[in-house]
Scaffold this motif. Sequence first.
Motif, PDB file in Angstrom:
ATOM      1  N   TRP A  92     -36.869   2.809  41.770  1.00  0.00           N
ATOM      2  CA  TRP A  92     -35.644   3.575  41.515  1.00  0.00           C
ATOM      3  C   TRP A  92     -35.948   5.066  41.495  1.00  0.00           C
ATOM      4  O   TRP A  92     -35.215   5.868  42.089  1.00  0.00           O
ATOM      5  CB  TRP A  92     -35.035   3.128  40.189  1.00  0.00           C
ATOM      6  CG  TRP A  92     -33.732   3.793  39.849  1.00  0.00           C
ATOM      7  CD1 TRP A  92     -32.487   3.432  40.269  1.00  0.00           C
ATOM      8  CD2 TRP A  92     -33.559   4.942  39.007  1.00  0.00           C
ATOM      9  NE1 TRP A  92     -31.538   4.285  39.751  1.00  0.00           N
ATOM     10  CE2 TRP A  92     -32.156   5.219  38.972  1.00  0.00           C
ATOM     11  CE3 TRP A  92     -34.432   5.758  38.290  1.00  0.00           C
ATOM     12  CZ2 TRP A  92     -31.637   6.278  38.244  1.00  0.00           C
ATOM     13  CZ3 TRP A  92     -33.903   6.814  37.562  1.00  0.00           C
ATOM     14  CH2 TRP A  92     -32.527   7.067  37.540  1.00  0.00           C
ATOM     15  N   LEU A  93     -37.038   5.447  40.857  1.00  0.00           N
ATOM     16  CA  LEU A  93     -37.428   6.855  40.795  1.00  0.00           C
ATOM     17  C   LEU A  93     -37.732   7.390  42.193  1.00  0.00           C
ATOM     18  O   LEU A  93     -37.309   8.491  42.551  1.00  0.00           O
ATOM     19  CB  LEU A  93     -38.653   7.020  39.888  1.00  0.00           C
ATOM     20  CG  LEU A  93     -39.277   8.425  39.840  1.00  0.00           C
ATOM     21  CD1 LEU A  93     -38.259   9.463  39.385  1.00  0.00           C
ATOM     22  CD2 LEU A  93     -40.489   8.434  38.921  1.00  0.00           C
ATOM     23  N   ALA A  94     -38.468   6.626  42.998  1.00  0.00           N
ATOM     24  CA  ALA A  94     -38.803   7.067  44.357  1.00  0.00           C
ATOM     25  C   ALA A  94     -37.536   7.290  45.181  1.00  0.00           C
ATOM     26  O   ALA A  94     -37.426   8.272  45.932  1.00  0.00           O
ATOM     27  CB  ALA A  94     -39.708   6.040  45.037  1.00  0.00           C
ATOM     28  N   GLU A  95     -36.581   6.385  45.041  1.00  0.00           N
ATOM     29  CA  GLU A  95     -35.332   6.497  45.785  1.00  0.00           C
ATOM     30  C   GLU A  95     -34.557   7.745  45.371  1.00  0.00           C
ATOM     31  O   GLU A  95     -34.131   8.547  46.226  1.00  0.00           O
ATOM     32  CB  GLU A  95     -34.491   5.249  45.545  1.00  0.00           C
ATOM     33  CG  GLU A  95     -33.140   5.251  46.243  1.00  0.00           C
ATOM     34  CD  GLU A  95     -32.359   3.986  45.937  1.00  0.00           C
ATOM     35  OE1 GLU A  95     -32.328   3.111  46.821  1.00  0.00           O
ATOM     36  OE2 GLU A  95     -31.798   3.867  44.817  1.00  0.00           O
ATOM     37  N   LYS A  96     -34.364   7.929  44.073  1.00  0.00           N
ATOM     38  CA  LYS A  96     -33.549   9.042  43.589  1.00  0.00           C
ATOM     39  C   LYS A  96     -34.262  10.385  43.761  1.00  0.00           C
ATOM     40  O   LYS A  96     -33.606  11.406  44.047  1.00  0.00           O
ATOM     41  CB  LYS A  96     -33.164   8.824  42.126  1.00  0.00           C
ATOM     42  CG  LYS A  96     -32.384   7.538  41.878  1.00  0.00           C
ATOM     43  CD  LYS A  96     -31.214   7.393  42.841  1.00  0.00           C
ATOM     44  CE  LYS A  96     -30.523   6.055  42.710  1.00  0.00           C
ATOM     45  NZ  LYS A  96     -29.497   5.848  43.771  1.00  0.00           N
TER      46      LYS A  96
END
Length: 247
Positions: A92-96
Amino acid sequence: MQRYFLEEPIQNTIILTADMPAFKHLVKVLRAKVGTKAEFFDGQSRLVFGQVEEIGQSQAVIKVLTDIDQQVELPVEVTLVVSPIKKDRNEWLAEKATELGASRLLFVPMERSVVAWNEKQKAKQLERLRAKAVGAAEQSHRLKVPEIRFADFAEVLALEKDQGLVAWEESAKQGEKAALVDLAQISQPGQHFVAVFGPEGGLTEKEINTLQEAGYRPGGLGPRILRAETAPLYTLAALSTLLELEK
């Protein structure tokens, strides 16, 4: 307009083969035909408008019609240094972080890290993280896919940077609120901004002192205590506001 990331530098003719995600989506999902148009970028800031010239079961030939000039990247290159976090929150962090403009995302074990991956797990994690970043770069119409990799604390200390910030909750508790704004205001286009974030349990005083000696300035991120995966996104949003929206 659909946008696709290509691993290789873009030439005047693009060949999509059956093993490429762009082929699978364009041909199998969207059922493209001769004449179908899409955008393609190579992660090196080249963005083009292309049209399907030939299409088959094993490959599609794309003719480049024109280059597209877009300025969508943050004016400074932002490296986020984070501790591995639990479950799918890393993805999720990588995506955002990709959507918000990060140039690099380094996962670094720290003294209070609660997640430790072995080499096999790292390989699987990296594959998933990079896939998330590619998808997010396509969706948000970025020109670059962030570099994502594992590193150690010694490498963080040695990173070349023009500005360095270490997010520290003790600074926030003491009412400090100037570091992030100050560092953003002195940042110039093309410079490197490195921001370090601790794990769920926070950074130790020893780590803070070591980072300070390496040129990182401790700073708070407002009066609220943010989760390990939220703080980097807060910082990216703040930098966008200070470097793009207020200019």
